[in-house]
Design an enzyme around this catalytic site. Structure first.
Site, PDB file in Angstrom:
ATOM      1  N   ASP A  19      63.116  13.291 -35.565  1.00 27.67           N
ATOM      2  CA  ASP A  19      62.555  14.632 -35.728  1.00 27.67           C
ATOM      3  C   ASP A  19      61.197  14.553 -36.411  1.00 27.67           C
ATOM      4  OD1 ASP A  19      64.744  15.654 -34.396  1.00 27.67           O
ATOM      5  OD2 ASP A  19      65.836  16.156 -36.224  1.00 27.67           O
ATOM      6  N   LYS A  46      60.448  -3.337 -36.537  1.00 27.49           N
ATOM      7  CA  LYS A  46      61.754  -2.780 -36.858  1.00 27.49           C
ATOM      8  C   LYS A  46      61.527  -1.424 -37.514  1.00 27.49           C
ATOM      9  CE  LYS A  46      61.818  -7.490 -37.784  1.00 27.49           C
ATOM     10  NZ  LYS A  46      62.003  -7.982 -36.456  1.00 27.49           N
ATOM     11  N   ASP A  63      53.257  -6.002 -60.239  1.00 26.54           N
ATOM     12  CA  ASP A  63      53.163  -5.302 -61.527  1.00 26.54           C
ATOM     13  C   ASP A  63      54.095  -4.101 -61.622  1.00 26.54           C
ATOM     14  OD1 ASP A  63      51.277  -7.115 -62.378  1.00 26.54           O
ATOM     15  OD2 ASP A  63      49.566  -5.850 -61.845  1.00 26.54           O
ATOM     16  N   HIS A  87      66.479 -12.683 -44.734  1.00 27.79           N
ATOM     17  CA  HIS A  87      65.520 -12.226 -43.737  1.00 27.79           C
ATOM     18  C   HIS A  87      64.577 -11.155 -44.288  1.00 27.79           C
ATOM     19  CE1 HIS A  87      64.562 -10.420 -39.607  1.00 27.79           C
ATOM     20  NE2 HIS A  87      64.256 -11.702 -39.473  1.00 27.79           N
TER      21      HIS A  87
END
Length: 415
Positions: free
Chosen positions: A310, A305, A134, A127
Site C-alpha cells: 500500500d 530483498k 557511534d 547472512h
C-alpha cells in the site's frame, strides 16, 4: 592465524513494537551504498560495529579495509564479524593488518573441512549485513562488500538496495549488534539489559528491527511479510532475488491477489545461479492463475530483498524468500512505516519494471495439463512442509572465533 572458537549466545529481544521518529534513506547498489558507509566509518568517534556475509579482497573490500584501519588508528573501537562460509579466502595479511591496528575481527562458524574440494559448512550461515556507527547511524540491507555490487563489474554486477538509518531504532540495532560481536565479559555487553538510550527523533518513520535466528526468532521476518499481505488493500510489490517461499507465504500472496490487491513480484531473469530461476519458475503457474503479476529483471542479476505494501509499509534487509533465509540462516530486516519512503521505493521499483523487466505470462491449458496439475500437487506438499524438513537438516551450535595478534604479528589466541 587460527582463530579460537567461542560458543554463541541468544541475542536480546528486539523491538516488537513500532519505534517512532526515524529517518530512512534508500541506497541503491554499491554506487550509493559504499561511499556512504565508508565515510561514516572514517568519521566515527567511538565505535563501529559491522556484520557481513561476504567480504572479498577486491577494490571494494580494500576500500572498506582502509576505512576500518583509519577508524581503528584514530582510537575508535572497531568490531567486525564476517561469515566463515561467505568470506573464506581472505589473505592472512589482509586480516593481520586489521588485527594489528586494533580491529576486533571475528569469524562466524569458520569451518574448514572439505569433501572433494567442496566446503561442508553451508548451512545456518550468518547472512546479515549491518553497520552501526557511534550508536547514532546504522546501515542495513542486502549489499555485501565485493566489487560485483558496482556497475563497472560488468553484466554480472548485482542489483540491490540498503538503507541509511537515523533515529531511536538505531539503539535497537546497536544493542543487537553488540550482543553478536562483543565477548561475554565486556562491560558494554553486561549493560545490554539496561534501558535503551533515548535518541533524538530524526524523522517521521515508525520502524521495527526484526531478525531471524535458529532459537527464539525462527519465523519473525516471514511473519511480518504475512501480516502485511493480510492487511494489504491496494498494492504489494516484492523484489526478491532467491524466491521459493513456504506455502503460508504463497497462500497469503494468492489470497491478496484474489481479493483485488495488485500483487507484483520482481524476480531474477538473469540469475547468478541458474537453479534460482528454475526453483522460482515452478511457482509461476500457481501464482499467475491467482492474479499475481510476475516480472523478471533481465538487465543483470537481482540481489535485492525489498518489499512494499500500500502507501506506507516497506521492508529492506538481508532476508531472501527461500528455505535458506526463512528456515536456516541468520537474517536482519527493518520494517518501515512511512509514506515518503514507501513512495521513493515504489518509484525505484516501478522504473525497474518499466525499463529492465519482462512480464511473465500465464501459459494456456494444453495437452500436458494433467502433468501440470500433478506438478502443482507435489509442489504444494513440498512447500507446505519445508519448514519442518528444514529443521531436520544438520544442526550444530555455531561459534564465533576472534583473531588476535601474537607478539609482533597477527596470530591466534582465545577469547
Amino acid at each position: 592465524m587460527k582463530p579460537a572458537p567461542t560458543a554463541t549466545r541468544p541475542a536480546p529481544r528486539r523491538a516488537s513494537r513500532w519505534v517512532p521518529g526515524n529517518h530512512f534513506e534508500l541506497l541503491e547498489n554499491g554506487e550509493e551504498f559504499f561511499p556512504a558507509v565508508f565515510e561514516a566509518i572514517r568519521s566515527a568517534r567511538h565505535e563501529v560495529l559491522l556484520e557481513t556475509f561476504i567480504l572479498f579482497d577486491d577494490k571494494i573490500g580494500r576500500a572498506l579495509h582502509a576505512a576500518l584501519l583509519q577508524a581503528a588508528q584514530q582510537g575508535v573501537q572497531v568490531h567486525v564479524l564476517v561469515d566463515g562460509f561467505g568470506s573464506p579466502d581472505l589473505p592472512p595479511e589482509f586480516i593481520a593488518a586489521l588485527v594489528q591496528a586494533g580491529v576486533h575481527y571475528r569469524v562466524f562458524d569458520p569451518g574448514g573441512r572439505r569433501l572433494f574440494g567442496q566446503r561442508l559448512n553451508v548451512l545456518r550461515r550468518m547472512h546479515r549485513k549491518i553497520v552501526v556507527v557511534d550508536g547514532q547511524l546504522a546501515f542495513i540491507g542486502g549489499i555485501n562488500y565485493s566489487a560485483d555490487h558496482v556497475a563497472d563489474f560488468g553484466p554480472q554486477a548485482k542489483q540491490d538496495w540498503a538503507v541509511r538509518v537515523r533515529g531511536p531504532i538505531v539503539a535497537h540495532i546497536q544493542r543487537f549488534a553488540r550482543c553478536a560481536v562483543l565477548p561475554r565479559g565486556d562491560e558494554r555487553r553486561r549493560k545490554l539489559r539496561a534501558p535503551l538510550p533515548e535518541l533524538a527523533h530524526a524523522g517521521m518513520a515508525d520502524a521495527i528491527f526484526v531478525t531471524r535466528d535458529n532459537d527464539l526468532h525462527t519465523t519473525d521476518i516471514e511473519r511480518h511479510y504475512r501480516i502485511a499481505l493480510r492487511i494489504a488493500r491496494q498494492r504489494v510489490v516484492i523484489a526478491n532475488a532467491y524466491f521459493f517461499p513456504g506455502w503460508r507465504l504463497v497462500r497469503a500472496m494468492r489470497r491478496a491477489a484474489r481479493r483485488g490487491v495488485q500483487v507484483t513480484l520482481i524476480l531474477q531473469g538473469e540469475p547468478d545461479m541458474p537453479i534460482v530461476k528454475t526453483a522460482a519458475s515452478l511457482l509461476y503457474d500457481h501464482l499467475l492463475r491467482a492474479g499475481v503479476r510476475i516480472f523478471e529483471y533481465c538487465e543483470r542479476p537481482l540481489h535485492g530483498k525489498v518489499a512494499l505494501v500500500d502507501g506506507e509499509w516497506a521492508t529492506v534487509g538481508s532476508s531472501n524468500l527461500d528455505p535458506l533465509s526463512l528456515s536456516l540462516n541468520l537474517e536482519a530486516n527493518v520494517i518501515i512505516r512511512d509514506a515518503g519512503f514507501n513512495a521513493r521505493l515504489h518509484a525505484r521499483l516501478a522504473r525497474l519494471m518499466r525499463e529492465a523487466c519482462t512480464q511473465v505470462q500465464a501459459q494456456p491449458k494444453g495437452a500436458f495439463e494433467g502433468l501440470r496439475l500433478l506438478r502443482g500437487y507435489l509442489l504444494y506438499h513440498l512447500m507446505r512442509w519445508f519448514p519442518t524438513w528444514a529443521g531436520w537438516l544438520p544442526r550444530h551450535q555455531p561459534h564465533i572465533s576472534l583473531v588476535q595478534p601474537e607478539a609482533g604479528h597477527a596470530g591466534s589466541t582465545t577469547r
